[in-house]
Design a protein around this motif. Sequence first.
Motif, mmCIF file in Angstrom:
data_model
loop_
_atom_site.group_PDB
_atom_site.id
_atom_site.type_symbol
_atom_site.label_atom_id
_atom_site.label_comp_id
_atom_site.label_asym_id
_atom_site.label_seq_id
_atom_site.Cartn_x
_atom_site.Cartn_y
_atom_site.Cartn_z
ATOM 1 N N CYS A 217 -17.526 -16.263 -83.797
ATOM 2 C CA CYS A 217 -16.730 -15.275 -83.063
ATOM 3 C C CYS A 217 -15.703 -14.699 -84.034
ATOM 4 O O CYS A 217 -14.864 -15.421 -84.572
ATOM 5 C CB CYS A 217 -16.023 -15.946 -81.884
ATOM 6 N N PRO A 218 -15.761 -13.397 -84.321
ATOM 7 C CA PRO A 218 -14.866 -12.822 -85.330
ATOM 8 C C PRO A 218 -13.390 -12.891 -84.930
ATOM 9 O O PRO A 218 -12.521 -12.969 -85.803
ATOM 10 C CB PRO A 218 -15.333 -11.368 -85.434
ATOM 11 N N PHE A 219 -13.110 -12.882 -83.621
ATOM 12 C CA PHE A 219 -11.715 -12.935 -83.167
ATOM 13 C C PHE A 219 -11.160 -14.343 -83.370
ATOM 14 O O PHE A 219 -10.004 -14.518 -83.750
ATOM 15 C CB PHE A 219 -11.624 -12.489 -81.707
ATOM 16 N N ASP B 207 -6.431 -13.982 -76.078
ATOM 17 C CA ASP B 207 -6.580 -12.706 -76.758
ATOM 18 C C ASP B 207 -6.074 -12.836 -78.189
ATOM 19 O O ASP B 207 -4.919 -13.174 -78.424
ATOM 20 C CB ASP B 207 -5.846 -11.556 -76.046
ATOM 21 N N SER B 208 -6.944 -12.514 -79.137
ATOM 22 C CA SER B 208 -6.603 -12.759 -80.540
ATOM 23 C C SER B 208 -5.401 -11.944 -81.001
ATOM 24 O O SER B 208 -4.623 -12.402 -81.834
ATOM 25 C CB SER B 208 -7.818 -12.490 -81.437
ATOM 26 N N GLU C 51 -9.160 -4.102 -71.683
ATOM 27 C CA GLU C 51 -10.529 -4.427 -72.087
ATOM 28 C C GLU C 51 -11.413 -4.761 -70.891
ATOM 29 O O GLU C 51 -12.424 -4.114 -70.666
ATOM 30 C CB GLU C 51 -10.528 -5.592 -73.092
ATOM 31 N N LYS D 218 -20.220 -20.265 -70.615
ATOM 32 C CA LYS D 218 -19.313 -19.904 -69.518
ATOM 33 C C LYS D 218 -18.759 -21.159 -68.820
ATOM 34 O O LYS D 218 -18.879 -21.321 -67.602
ATOM 35 C CB LYS D 218 -20.015 -18.980 -68.495
ATOM 36 N N GLY E 15 -12.207 -15.339 -69.414
ATOM 37 C CA GLY E 15 -13.383 -16.128 -69.788
ATOM 38 C C GLY E 15 -13.814 -15.936 -71.234
ATOM 39 O O GLY E 15 -14.971 -16.126 -71.578
ATOM 40 N N ARG E 16 -12.862 -15.541 -72.070
ATOM 41 C CA ARG E 16 -13.200 -15.236 -73.464
ATOM 42 C C ARG E 16 -12.519 -16.171 -74.440
ATOM 43 O O ARG E 16 -11.501 -16.774 -74.130
ATOM 44 C CB ARG E 16 -12.753 -13.809 -73.801
ATOM 45 N N ILE E 17 -13.090 -16.261 -75.610
ATOM 46 C CA ILE E 17 -12.435 -16.928 -76.726
ATOM 47 C C ILE E 17 -11.954 -15.847 -77.695
ATOM 48 O O ILE E 17 -12.487 -14.737 -77.664
ATOM 49 C CB ILE E 17 -13.393 -17.901 -77.439
ATOM 50 N N PRO E 18 -10.957 -16.141 -78.515
ATOM 51 C CA PRO E 18 -10.220 -17.396 -78.659
ATOM 52 C C PRO E 18 -9.120 -17.580 -77.620
ATOM 53 O O PRO E 18 -8.578 -16.617 -77.100
ATOM 54 C CB PRO E 18 -9.592 -17.250 -80.049
#
Lengths: 223, 223
Positions: A10-12, A64-65, B101, A37, A48-51
């Motif tokens: 994951c680039p973030f 949120d990065s 987003e 998930k 529901g997202r990383i990081p």
Amino acid sequence: MWQLHQFPLCPFSRKVRIVMGEKNLAYELVRENPWDKRDELWQLNHAGRIPVLHDTTRGTTIADSRAICEFLEEMVDRAPMLSGNSATRAEIRRLVALFDENFFQDVTAPLLEEKLAKRLMLRQPPDSRALREAMKSAHGHLDYIDWLVDTRAWLGGSMLSLADMAAAAQISVADYLGGIDWAGHEQARTWYAVVKSRPSFRPLLTEKIEGIPPPAHYAMVDG
Amino acid sequence: MWQLHQFPLCPFSRKVRIVMGEKNLAYELVRENPWDKRDELWQLNHAGRIPVLHDTTRGTTIADSRAICEFLEEMVDRAPMLSGNSATRAEIRRLVALFDENFFQDVTAPLLEEKLAKRLMLRQPPDSRALREAMKSAHGHLDYIDWLVDTRAWLGGSMLSLADMAAAAQISVADYLGGIDWAGHEQARTWYAVVKSRPSFRPLLTEKIEGIPPPAHYAMVDG
Ligand SMILES: N[C@@H](CCC(=O)N[C@@H](CS)C(=O)NCC(=O)O)C(=O)O
Ligand SMILES: N[C@@H](CCC(=O)N[C@@H](CS)C(=O)NCC(=O)O)C(=O)O
């Protein structure tokens, strides 16, 4: 104790790890496969997202990065990544958005879809047209980096900044997935070789995803 | 002289206009239709996106709504939109990312595609399945706003902040396009009525896009 919920490609997540490395912060990695998930991740982050950065001692959670990087900038003086006057800081933030949003959408996301999601989840071969499109877009973005490097010491201006970290994080994932062709991009290649050789970058370059080996040059510091 | 390159139904442009209104800053609007892809816009912003804030006197150009809002926060003390300690600021920034987003992707972008882009550019009717999906997602996001409003004075905490502006900007565009059904969302509806009645919001509510009239309640401050 800081825990970073993340995925190796994951680039973030990578951007946050590099910034935490530059700032010499200790943290524990918690691996999250975006496709799982997990309920625990949704409880930590409504998106529901990383990081996600989670302070297990105080219970603070930051998702949120960009929010995480701004927080780290405010909390830790060491290795400032967003310095200068407000116009310089705006320019750095513009570039972070460009790499987080446009480079990700045009290059990293389709490569992750075709080479990782399709292989691991659907057991399907990648769509070669989508891969060609992504690599074509990568050339456009590398042209812009060539231009930035021709006119400035670092991407965001005279100092190493979040702009370099955001760009290098996206490129490193795209490179892992075979999507970066440096031909014709000497300036970008030289800039990336410098960023990639920093100690903050090293832990990322040795990690592998099961079943998806990176190309030979990927982890080479002069590659 | 500040010029804001923007489009009336671009939620990111709206967020910046509301913040500039709160801070009492004078500026000129330059209309950009995102589908025109004007060379002048690409010259100002390599991402080819709006909003772009351009200082015609000093030549400064800032692209990306989050970069613009952070810049305005740093430059103008009046009407702070990102105050509190670093954890509070991180929470505000997390919510801005959630609305910029996730709400945008799930709700505003499909509504813009189906009801604006298809009508104005392709002369096609909207896809009713896509509209239903977007409205279903809107309910999920409004549920979350209900929950935030139940637990806090404003979305980001005890003070009006960028989180409220980001959320209200997305909602106002979705509402213009008929995508918001307030049934079952009393808390969110009450919160939105308060934000929408602020003087900073008023100029947005009277603007119309040719050929796409808003629903009757859209501009009503108690609607
Ligand atoms: N704006 C977010 C983007 C994060 C993001 O898109 N993460 C991806 C993994 S690379 C993810 O968790 N995707 C799962 C999903 O969107 O459901 C950030 O900067 O942290
Ligand atoms: N992250 C950007 C997103 C801006 C954005 O997506 N703007 C849309 C209009 S609502 C646009 O210009 N789209 C044209 C394009 O992406 O080519 C911001 O916050 O300013």
